[in-house]
Design a protein around this motif. Structure first.
Motif, PDB file in Angstrom:
ATOM      1  N   ASP A  53       0.425  -1.384   0.087  1.00 49.61           N
ATOM      2  CA  ASP A  53      -0.169  -0.472   0.073  1.00 49.61           C
ATOM      3  C   ASP A  53       0.815   1.338  -0.001  1.00 49.61           C
ATOM      4  OD1 ASP A  53      -2.298  -1.293   0.167  1.00 49.61           O
ATOM      5  OD2 ASP A  53      -2.434  -1.574   2.007  1.00 49.61           O
ATOM      6  N   VAL A  54       1.479   1.214  -0.214  1.00 52.49           N
ATOM      7  CA  VAL A  54       2.552   2.681  -0.294  1.00 52.49           C
ATOM      8  C   VAL A  54       2.800   2.874  -1.897  1.00 52.49           C
ATOM      9  CG1 VAL A  54       5.463   3.324   0.178  1.00 52.49           C
ATOM     10  CG2 VAL A  54       4.809   1.754   0.988  1.00 52.49           C
ATOM     11  N   GLU A  55       2.689   4.590  -1.322  1.00 51.84           N
ATOM     12  CA  GLU A  55       2.269   4.964  -2.899  1.00 51.84           C
ATOM     13  C   GLU A  55       3.907   6.434  -2.949  1.00 51.84           C
ATOM     14  OE1 GLU A  55       0.408   9.693  -3.347  1.00 51.84           O
ATOM     15  OE2 GLU A  55       0.391   8.724  -1.126  1.00 51.84           O
ATOM     16  N   LEU A  56       3.913   6.011  -4.582  1.00 54.72           N
ATOM     17  CA  LEU A  56       4.913   7.011  -4.896  1.00 54.72           C
ATOM     18  C   LEU A  56       4.754   7.802  -5.640  1.00 54.72           C
ATOM     19  CD1 LEU A  56       7.960   6.974  -6.145  1.00 54.72           C
ATOM     20  CD2 LEU A  56       7.296   6.097  -8.317  1.00 54.72           C
ATOM     21  N   ARG A  57       5.762   8.275  -5.029  1.00 52.90           N
ATOM     22  CA  ARG A  57       5.037  10.876  -5.547  1.00 52.90           C
ATOM     23  C   ARG A  57       6.535  10.729  -6.768  1.00 52.90           C
ATOM     24  NH1 ARG A  57       2.943  13.162   0.454  1.00 52.90           N
ATOM     25  NH2 ARG A  57       0.815  11.923  -0.106  1.00 52.90           N
ATOM     26  N   VAL A  58       6.327  11.126  -7.678  1.00 57.22           N
ATOM     27  CA  VAL A  58       7.353  11.473  -8.353  1.00 57.22           C
ATOM     28  C   VAL A  58       7.211  12.683  -8.772  1.00 57.22           C
ATOM     29  CG1 VAL A  58       8.697  11.078 -10.260  1.00 57.22           C
ATOM     30  CG2 VAL A  58       7.412   9.299  -9.331  1.00 57.22           C
ATOM     31  N   ASP A  59       8.500  13.258  -8.495  1.00 55.65           N
ATOM     32  CA  ASP A  59       8.058  14.815  -8.961  1.00 55.65           C
ATOM     33  C   ASP A  59       9.151  14.827  -9.599  1.00 55.65           C
ATOM     34  OD1 ASP A  59       7.888  17.578  -9.197  1.00 55.65           O
ATOM     35  OD2 ASP A  59       7.906  18.206  -7.339  1.00 55.65           O
ATOM     36  N   LEU A  63      16.877   0.514  -4.516  1.00 53.82           N
ATOM     37  CA  LEU A  63      16.009   1.750  -3.477  1.00 53.82           C
ATOM     38  C   LEU A  63      14.620   1.729  -3.007  1.00 53.82           C
ATOM     39  CD1 LEU A  63      17.731   4.810  -5.067  1.00 53.82           C
ATOM     40  CD2 LEU A  63      17.839   3.850  -2.660  1.00 53.82           C
ATOM     41  N   PHE A  64      13.449   1.737  -3.289  1.00 53.16           N
ATOM     42  CA  PHE A  64      12.130   0.965  -3.318  1.00 53.16           C
ATOM     43  C   PHE A  64      12.101   0.305  -2.462  1.00 53.16           C
ATOM     44  CE2 PHE A  64      10.500   3.288  -7.757  1.00 53.16           C
ATOM     45  CZ  PHE A  64      11.442   4.688  -7.750  1.00 53.16           C
ATOM     46  N   ARG A  65      12.582  -1.228  -2.450  1.00 52.33           N
ATOM     47  CA  ARG A  65      12.417  -2.481  -2.223  1.00 52.33           C
ATOM     48  C   ARG A  65      13.060  -2.080  -0.297  1.00 52.33           C
ATOM     49  NH1 ARG A  65      15.909  -6.922  -1.893  1.00 52.33           N
ATOM     50  NH2 ARG A  65      14.412  -9.127  -1.276  1.00 52.33           N
ATOM     51  N   ASN A  66      14.585  -1.473  -0.360  1.00 54.70           N
ATOM     52  CA  ASN A  66      14.750  -0.876   0.611  1.00 54.70           C
ATOM     53  C   ASN A  66      14.364  -0.357   1.743  1.00 54.70           C
ATOM     54  OD1 ASN A  66      17.565  -0.684   2.117  1.00 54.70           O
ATOM     55  ND2 ASN A  66      17.094   1.703   2.117  1.00 54.70           N
ATOM     56  N   ALA A  67      13.645   0.357   0.948  1.00 56.16           N
ATOM     57  CA  ALA A  67      12.466   1.255   1.744  1.00 56.16           C
ATOM     58  C   ALA A  67      11.217   0.410   2.346  1.00 56.16           C
ATOM     59  CB  ALA A  67      12.781   2.417   0.941  1.00 56.16           C
ATOM     60  N   VAL A  68      11.094  -0.169   1.079  1.00 50.34           N
ATOM     61  CA  VAL A  68       9.542  -1.068   1.097  1.00 50.34           C
ATOM     62  C   VAL A  68      10.067  -2.169   2.970  1.00 50.34           C
ATOM     63  CG1 VAL A  68       7.522  -2.229   0.563  1.00 50.34           C
ATOM     64  CG2 VAL A  68       8.345  -0.945  -0.220  1.00 50.34           C
ATOM     65  N   GLU A  69      10.952  -3.016   2.788  1.00 48.51           N
ATOM     66  CA  GLU A  69      11.656  -4.078   3.899  1.00 48.51           C
ATOM     67  C   GLU A  69      12.039  -2.988   4.889  1.00 48.51           C
ATOM     68  OE1 GLU A  69      13.609  -6.790   1.096  1.00 48.51           O
ATOM     69  OE2 GLU A  69      11.628  -7.555   0.086  1.00 48.51           O
ATOM     70  N   HIS A  70      12.754  -2.713   4.730  1.00 50.28           N
ATOM     71  CA  HIS A  70      13.805  -1.938   5.446  1.00 50.28           C
ATOM     72  C   HIS A  70      13.701  -0.608   6.621  1.00 50.28           C
ATOM     73  CE1 HIS A  70      16.320  -5.252   5.111  1.00 50.28           C
ATOM     74  NE2 HIS A  70      16.201  -5.164   3.871  1.00 50.28           N
ATOM     75  N   GLY A  71      12.547   0.052   5.644  1.00 49.94           N
ATOM     76  CA  GLY A  71      12.105   1.242   5.928  1.00 49.94           C
ATOM     77  C   GLY A  71      10.723   1.480   7.452  1.00 49.94           C
ATOM     78  N   GLY A  72      10.294   0.049   7.930  1.00 50.69           N
ATOM     79  CA  GLY A  72       9.774   0.347   9.177  1.00 50.69           C
ATOM     80  C   GLY A  72       8.154   0.455   8.312  1.00 50.69           C
ATOM     81  N   ASP A  73       7.120   1.686   8.792  1.00 54.80           N
ATOM     82  CA  ASP A  73       5.873   1.562   8.870  1.00 54.80           C
ATOM     83  C   ASP A  73       6.060   2.847   7.641  1.00 54.80           C
ATOM     84  OD1 ASP A  73       3.403   1.459   8.158  1.00 54.80           O
ATOM     85  OD2 ASP A  73       2.452   2.642  10.150  1.00 54.80           O
ATOM     86  N   VAL A  74       6.873   2.776   6.439  1.00 56.81           N
ATOM     87  CA  VAL A  74       6.686   3.289   5.291  1.00 56.81           C
ATOM     88  C   VAL A  74       4.896   3.795   4.700  1.00 56.81           C
ATOM     89  CG1 VAL A  74       7.466   3.967   3.113  1.00 56.81           C
ATOM     90  CG2 VAL A  74       8.882   3.471   4.964  1.00 56.81           C
TER      91      VAL A  74
END
Length: 200
Positions: free
Chosen positions: A81-87, A106-117
């Motif tokens: 359910d993580v949202e991507l915002r590109v600007d 980078l995306f996988r790292n954020a989702v798997e290791h970033g906690g409640d992202v």
């Protein structure tokens, strides 16, 4: 072999999730189409991995739109359910397959290791020195402690029992190959932020 197995986990996770939904009878045709797309992606990753066994500096570069390649990479990562915002309105000279891997990792790292992202952002950035510019990937997760920010890009560093420790190391190698600079900092929301500074 380690690099291949690491990058294959992105589309393989999507395949496994879609397969479970198909077994439950949820929009089966759509799930099968997605499974097929990600199976093709695995094949492409295997082919792209050959690039990493050669001298990347000998590979030809081409203009790559950062926003486009970021969205393409996002579609091949199981982000829930993580949202991507590109600007980001930046075009860079790069190796397209390598930049796709950079964003996927980078995306996988954020989702798997970033906690409640909840949100991952991709944006353009200007450095403090004249002539410096680039792009960044940031999340609103738990962030990376200051004393670990340099270590996270080293081969084998991982905080996960089933991690290979190659994800961010691969990113560092790709950035170095392109002659860019990588900085690991804190996002505005207190999460992790990865700045890629381009050559002038």
């Amino acid at each position: 072999a380690s690099v291949i197995s690491h990058d294959i986990r992105n589309p393989l996770s999507v395949i496994q999730g879609r397969l479970e939904l198909a077994r439950q009878g949820v929009d089966v045709d759509s799930q099968l189409d997605n499974i097929g797309d990600n199976a093709d992606r695995i094949e492409a990753i295997i082919e792209d991995a050959l690039v990493m066994t050669r001298d990347l500096e000998s590979e030809s570069t081409e203009p790559v739109d950062v926003a486009t390649v970021a969205q393409h990479a996002w579609d091949h990562v199981d982000t829930g359910d993580v949202e991507l915002r590109v600007d980001c309105d930046i075009s860079v000279e790069g190796i397209p397959s390598q930049l796709t891997q950079l964003f996927e990792n980078l995306f996988r790292n954020a989702v798997e290791h970033g906690g409640d992202v909840g949100v991952v952002r991709v944006g353009g950035a200007s450095g403090g020195e004249a002539g410096t510019h680039g792009f960044f990937v940031a999340d609103d997760g738990v962030g990376i402690p200051d004393d670990r920010r340099e270590a996270v890009t080293e081969d084998g560093y991982t905080t996960s029992e089933d991690g290979t420790g190659l994800g961010l190391s691969i990113i560092s190698d790709i950035v170095d190959t392109h002659g860019w600079q990588l900085a690991v900092t804190e996002s505005e929301c207190g999460g992790a932020r990865f700045d890629i500074e381009l050559a002038d």
